[in-house]
Enzyme design. Structure first.
Site, short mmCIF file in Angstrom:
data_model
loop_
_atom_site.label_atom_id
_atom_site.label_comp_id
_atom_site.label_asym_id
_atom_site.label_seq_id
_atom_site.Cartn_x
_atom_site.Cartn_y
_atom_site.Cartn_z
CB SER A 186 -0.95 0.00 1.20
OG SER A 186 -0.23 -0.11 2.41
CG HIS A 214 -3.71 -0.44 -2.42
ND1 HIS A 214 -4.17 0.85 -2.44
CD2 HIS A 214 -3.47 -0.72 -1.11
CE1 HIS A 214 -4.19 1.34 -1.21
NE2 HIS A 214 -3.77 0.39 -0.38
CE LYS A 244 -7.34 1.45 0.91
NZ LYS A 244 -6.66 0.56 1.81
C1 PLP Z 1 -6.69 0.32 3.17
C2 PLP Z 1 -6.17 -1.03 3.45
C3 PLP Z 1 -6.84 -1.89 4.32
C4 PLP Z 1 -8.02 -1.45 5.13
O1 PLP Z 1 -9.16 -1.42 4.35
P1 PLP Z 1 -10.40 -0.51 4.83
O2 PLP Z 1 -11.52 -1.01 4.02
O3 PLP Z 1 -10.01 0.89 4.54
O4 PLP Z 1 -10.57 -0.77 6.29
C5 PLP Z 1 -6.36 -3.17 4.45
N1 PLP Z 1 -5.27 -3.58 3.81
C6 PLP Z 1 -4.58 -2.78 2.97
C7 PLP Z 1 -3.38 -3.31 2.27
C8 PLP Z 1 -5.01 -1.48 2.77
O5 PLP Z 1 -4.32 -0.67 1.98
#
Ligand code: PLP
Length: 398
Positions: A186, A214, A244
Site C-alpha cells: 500500500s 490496492h 478503494k
Molecule cells: C486500506 C487497506 C486496508 C483497510 O481497508 P479498509 O476497508 O479501509 O478498512 C487493508 N489492507 C490494505 C493493504 C489497505 O491498503
C-alpha cells in the site's frame, strides 16, 4: 489537570516535536469533468494524487444512484449483526459478484478491510499454529495476527527465500501455517511475488492469504494481484476492501465454500459488529458491474502511474501507487507543501505508517488524471523535490 489529560498532552507534545503529529484536515472531494479528481482543503482547490479511489467510482452517477435507491428500499442502516437481522438481501448479490470476479467459490463481506483482517486471521490461526507476514504488510494484518493465539514470524519484504528459511527451520513444530502478504504494497506500490509464494506455500502446506486492497479494480482487468500472469495464482484466501477502487466502504474475503462457511460462523468482527449499511453494499454492486464491463477503465490508473515514472526516469510503476522517498518526516512534509503551493495534493507519509527514515510522498494515480497534469507534476517534482533515487519498491524479487 487530571492524569488522563496530562498523559494526552505529553504524548501530543512528543509527537509534535518529532513531526509525527497527524491532523484531520477537512477535505471535500469532487470529480471535475475537465480537471479530474479535485479536493477542496483549507479554502483551496487542489488536484488530488492522494485518493485510493483509483477509478473515481465514489463519484460515479450509477454508483451514487444505487446507494440512494438502497436507502429508499432498505433504510440507512442494517440494524444488527449479519448473524442476527442485519443480513439484508443485497449481501448475497455482492458476494456472488466478488466470488465471480476473484475466481473464488464463495465470498464473505465484512464491515471494512481492517475488520476483515481482524476477523479472518484469528479465526484461522490458533494455538500451535504459525503466521508468517511480509515485513511491509498493512497495519491491520499485524493487528489481526496479534489477536490470534498463534506464533508470528516476519519475513523480509518480498523475500521468498527468507520465508522459505523460516518454514524450513520451524514449519515442523506447528500444526497449521498461514502466510499473509499485501498483494500490492500500500505504501510502496510494488507487487508481492505471488506465484512464487503460492509454490512455496504448496510445498510446506501453508495457507496463502493476500490482501488485495490496492489490486482489485486496477490490475489484471480488475481481477487483482492474484491474476498478474494471466492465470489465477493459487491464493487460498483473497481478502480485500470495497473502499478503494470500488469507491465505497466495506471489506471482503473470497475463498472456498467451507472456509467462507467457517468464517461466517467464527469471525468475531462479522459476528459482533453490525452489518454494512445497504447503501454501501449497493454501491459496491454497482461499482463491480462497471469494473466487469470496462476493462479499458481498469487499465488506466496503472498507465497513468507509468507515465509519471517514465517522466522522472524511475523504474516503471507496478501499480497505481508510486512512492518518492524523502527520508525524514520533515523532508516529506516540506515536499508535500511545495506541491500543495502549486495546486497538487500529495500527502506526506510518515512513521509509523512507514519505517523510520522512510518517510515519503505517495502518489496514487486515478483513471481521471490527465497526461498534461501528470507531466506538470513530474516536472515540478524533478525541479523542486530532492528525492532519493532508489525507492524501496525497486528491491528485486527473489
Ligand atoms: C486500506 C487497506 C486496508 C483497510 O481497508 P479498509 O476497508 O479501509 O478498512 C487493508 N489492507 C490494505 C493493504 C489497505 O491498503
Amino acid at each position: 489537570m487530571n492524569s488522563l489529560d496530562a498523559f494526552a498532552n505529553s504524548k501530543l507534545f512528543e509527537l509534535e516535536r518529532a513531526s509525527l503529529r497527524r491532523q484531520l484536515v477537512e477535505t471535500r472531494r469532487e470529480l471535475e469533468p475537465e480537471e479530474g479528481p479535485v479536493a477542496f482543503r483549507g479554502g483551496r482547490k487542489l488536484l488530488s494524487f492522494s485518493c485510493n479511489d483509483y477509478l473515481n467510482l465514489s463519484q460515479h452517477p450509477a454508483v451514487k444512484a444505487a446507494a440512494i435507491a438502497a436507502i429508499e428500499t432498505y433504510g440507512a442502516g442494517s440494524g444488527a449483526s449479519r448473524l442476527v437481522t442485519g443480513n439484508h438481501p443485497l449481501f448475497a448479490d455482492l458476494e456472488r459478484r466478488l466470488a465471480r470476479l476473484k475466481g473464488g467459490a464463495a465470498a464473505c463481506v465484512f464491515g471494512s478491510g481492517y475488520l476483515a483482517n481482524l476477523g479472518i486471521i484469528p479465526a484461522l490461526a490458533g494455538e500451535g499454529d504459525l503466521i508468517l507476514i511480509d515485513a511491509l504488510s498493512h497495519a491491520c494484518i499485524f493487528s489481526g495476527s496479534r489477536l490470534a493465539p498463534a506464533e508470528t514470524r516476519i519475513f523480509r519484504h518480498n523475500d521468498v527465500d527468507d520465508a522459505r528459511r523460516i518454514l524450513n527451520a520451524e514449519r515442523g513444530r506447528f500444526r497449521h501455517a498461514l502466510l499473509v502478504t499485501d498483494g500490492v504494497f500500500s505504501m510502496d506500490g510494488d507487487l508481492a511475488p505471488i506465484a512464487a509464494l503460492a509454490a512455496l506455500c504448496a510445498e510446506y502446506d501453508v495457507w496463502l492469504m493476500s490482501d488485495d486492497a490496492h489490486g482489485l479494480g486496477v490490475l489484471a482487468d480488475g481481477r487483482g494481484s492474484s491474476f498478474i500472469d494471466g492465470s489465477k495464482a493459487d491464493v487460498l484466501l483473497q481478502m480485500g476492501t470495497l473502499s478503494k477502487a470500488i469507491g465505497g466502504y466495506g471489506g471482503y474475503l473470497c475463498a472456498s465454500q467451507p472456509v467462507i462457511e467457517l468464517l461466517k460462523t467464527r469471525a468475531r468482527t462479522l459476528l459482533f459488529a453490525t452489518g454494512l449499511p445497504p447503501a454501501s453494499v449497493a454501491a459496491a454492486i454497482a461499482a463491480l458491474e462497471i469494473i466487469e464491463n470496462s476493462p479499458d477503465l481498469t487499465m488506466k490508473p496503472l498507465a497513468k502511474a507509468r507515465t509519471f515514472t517514465k517522466h522522472l526516469g524511475l523504474p516503471a510503476a507496478q501499480s497505481p501507487i508510486v512512492p518518492l522517498m524523502l527520508g525524514t518526516a520533515e523532508a516529506a512534509m516540506a515536499a508535500s507543501k511545495i506541491l500543495e503551493e502549486e495546486g497538487f495534493l500529495v500527502v506526506a507519509i510518515r512513521p509509523p505508517t512507514v519505517p523510520e527514515g522512510k518517510a515519503r510522498l505517495r502518489f496514487a494515480f486515478s483513471a481521471a488524471h490527465s497526461d498534461v497534469d501528470i507531466a506538470r507534476l513530474a516536472g515540478l517534482v524533478a525541479e523542486r523535490i530532492p528525492f532519493q533515487p532508489e525507492p524501496v519498491s525497486c528491491q528485486p524479487f527473489s
